[in-house]
Design an enzyme around this catalytic site. Structure first.
Site, mmCIF file in Angstrom:
data_model
loop_
_atom_site.group_PDB
_atom_site.id
_atom_site.type_symbol
_atom_site.label_atom_id
_atom_site.label_comp_id
_atom_site.label_asym_id
_atom_site.label_seq_id
_atom_site.Cartn_x
_atom_site.Cartn_y
_atom_site.Cartn_z
ATOM 1 N N ASN A 9 0.867 -1.185 0.000
ATOM 2 C CA ASN A 9 0.000 0.000 0.000
ATOM 3 C C ASN A 9 0.903 1.234 0.000
ATOM 4 O OD1 ASN A 9 -1.807 2.054 0.500
ATOM 5 N ND2 ASN A 9 -2.300 1.415 2.604
ATOM 6 N N LYS A 11 0.067 4.222 -0.193
ATOM 7 C CA LYS A 11 -0.603 5.390 0.402
ATOM 8 C C LYS A 11 -0.435 6.618 -0.511
ATOM 9 C CE LYS A 11 0.164 3.409 4.923
ATOM 10 N NZ LYS A 11 -0.085 3.548 6.335
ATOM 11 N N HIS A 101 -9.602 0.896 4.924
ATOM 12 C CA HIS A 101 -8.321 1.127 5.617
ATOM 13 C C HIS A 101 -8.566 2.051 6.821
ATOM 14 C CE1 HIS A 101 -4.244 2.422 6.462
ATOM 15 N NE2 HIS A 101 -3.833 1.357 5.789
ATOM 16 N N GLU A 103 -7.038 4.467 7.929
ATOM 17 C CA GLU A 103 -6.857 5.905 7.671
ATOM 18 C C GLU A 103 -8.115 6.498 7.033
ATOM 19 O OE1 GLU A 103 -3.114 5.465 5.621
ATOM 20 O OE2 GLU A 103 -2.176 4.939 7.529
ATOM 21 N N GLU A 172 -5.436 -5.276 10.556
ATOM 22 C CA GLU A 172 -4.446 -4.222 10.756
ATOM 23 C C GLU A 172 -4.741 -3.499 12.071
ATOM 24 O OE1 GLU A 172 -2.547 -2.974 6.806
ATOM 25 O OE2 GLU A 172 -4.283 -1.724 7.104
ATOM 26 N N GLY A 178 2.112 2.164 10.785
ATOM 27 C CA GLY A 178 3.025 3.296 10.632
ATOM 28 C C GLY A 178 3.686 3.726 11.927
ATOM 29 N N SER A 216 3.222 -2.292 10.395
ATOM 30 C CA SER A 216 4.684 -2.265 10.588
ATOM 31 C C SER A 216 5.337 -3.608 10.295
ATOM 32 C CB SER A 216 5.026 -1.774 12.000
ATOM 33 O OG SER A 216 4.553 -0.452 12.171
HETATM 34 C C1 PEP Z 1 -0.911 0.022 6.037
HETATM 35 O O1 PEP Z 1 -1.035 1.224 5.879
HETATM 36 O O2 PEP Z 1 -1.746 -0.744 5.548
HETATM 37 C C2 PEP Z 1 0.226 -0.452 6.816
HETATM 38 C C3 PEP Z 1 0.217 -1.682 7.237
HETATM 39 O O3 PEP Z 1 1.236 0.466 7.062
HETATM 40 P P1 PEP Z 1 2.655 0.174 7.751
HETATM 41 O O4 PEP Z 1 3.173 -1.120 7.163
HETATM 42 O O5 PEP Z 1 3.489 1.336 7.410
HETATM 43 O O6 PEP Z 1 2.392 0.029 9.214
#
Ligand code: PEP
Length: 254
Positions: A9, A11, A101, A103, A172, A178, A216
């Protein structure tokens, strides 16, 4: 057992120049289209404005890399300024649509029910939705992680038009996205097993739904996470922006 799937992703990152370099480096580490496929399906989700550019680059390289988008509209067409319909991205050979997601749930206020409608809209256009679910830190600390995730999954599964055989779920935990703070393999497996149980209660076909972990995940922790019985792949944010790191995660999934 579902096939493994690793999705990057991106973003709101990238540019024409940066994308070209990144996709070349990623494609160089993956099988060509038509070659014997590896054990893992791999996709990238760029900002939507770059889908056409990446379609061209992937085709030019004859790569097996698939395309995903980071969101789609719940509507098929009409007066929805700024939105993009699933059928529009499907015209560019996009295979997956991330929906819900955290976000988008946070910044665009997307509800469980809107996310579920987006999953159905994606399927109706021939895409496979990747439905993101996950609890906040407050919810985890209050001992509500399992209940929150179960409710998010339930909202999707109760859609009568949903085809459970064409669905991906991504767990997630919001506190791990992040932040550099990853769920331990045991924490992740506990939630994944609960999601699997929920899916199995619905139908045998649902038991084959891929359940990805995201939060992460990186080259160093991927192997341990992906070794868990119910973790079928990863949704990768930050580490997807460096080809070497992303390919190391794909390798860990083999
Ligand atoms: C994501 O945004 O789906 C995600 C898992 O981000 P990160 O790997 O940076 O935590």
């Amino acid at each position: 057992m579902p096939r493994k799937l690793v999705v990057g992703n991106w973003k709101m990152n990238g540019s024409l120049a940066v994308n070209a370099d990144l996709v070349s480096a990623v494609a160089a580490g993956l099988p060509c289209a038509g070659e014997l496929p590896g054990q893992v399906d791999v996709a990238i989700a760029p900002p939507i404005v770059y889908v056409a550019q990446l379609r061209q680059l992937i085709d030019k390289k004859n790569s097996s890399l698939a395309l995903a988008v980071q969101d789609v509209s719940a509507a098929a067409s009409g007066a929805f300024t700024g939105d993009v319909a699933a059928s529009m991205v499907a015209e560019f050979g996009v295979r997956y649509a991330i929906v819900g997601h955290s976000e988008r749930r946070k910044y665009q206020g997307e509800s469980d029910s809107l996310v579920a409608q987006k999953a159905v809209a994606a399927q109706q256009a021939g895409l496979t939705p990747i439905v993101c679910v996950g609890e906040t830190l407050e919810e985890r600390d209050a001992g509500r992680a399992l209940a929150v995730v179960a409710a998010q999954v339930h909202a999707v599964l109760m859609q009568s038009e949903l085809d459970v055989s064409r669905l991906v779920i991504a767990y997630e935990p919001v506190w791990a996205i992040g932040t550099g703070r990853t769920a331990s393999p045991e924490q992740a497996q506990e939630i994944h097993a609960a999601i699997r149980h929920q899916l199995k209660q619905l139908s045998e076909a649902a038991a084959n739904t891929a359940i990805l972990y995201g939060g992460s995940m990186n080259a160093a922790n991927a192997k341990q996470l992906l070794a868990q019985a119910d973790i079928d792949g990863g949704l990768i944010g930050g580490a997807a922006l460096k080809a070497q790191d992303f390919l190391a995660i794909v390798q860990a999934a083999q």
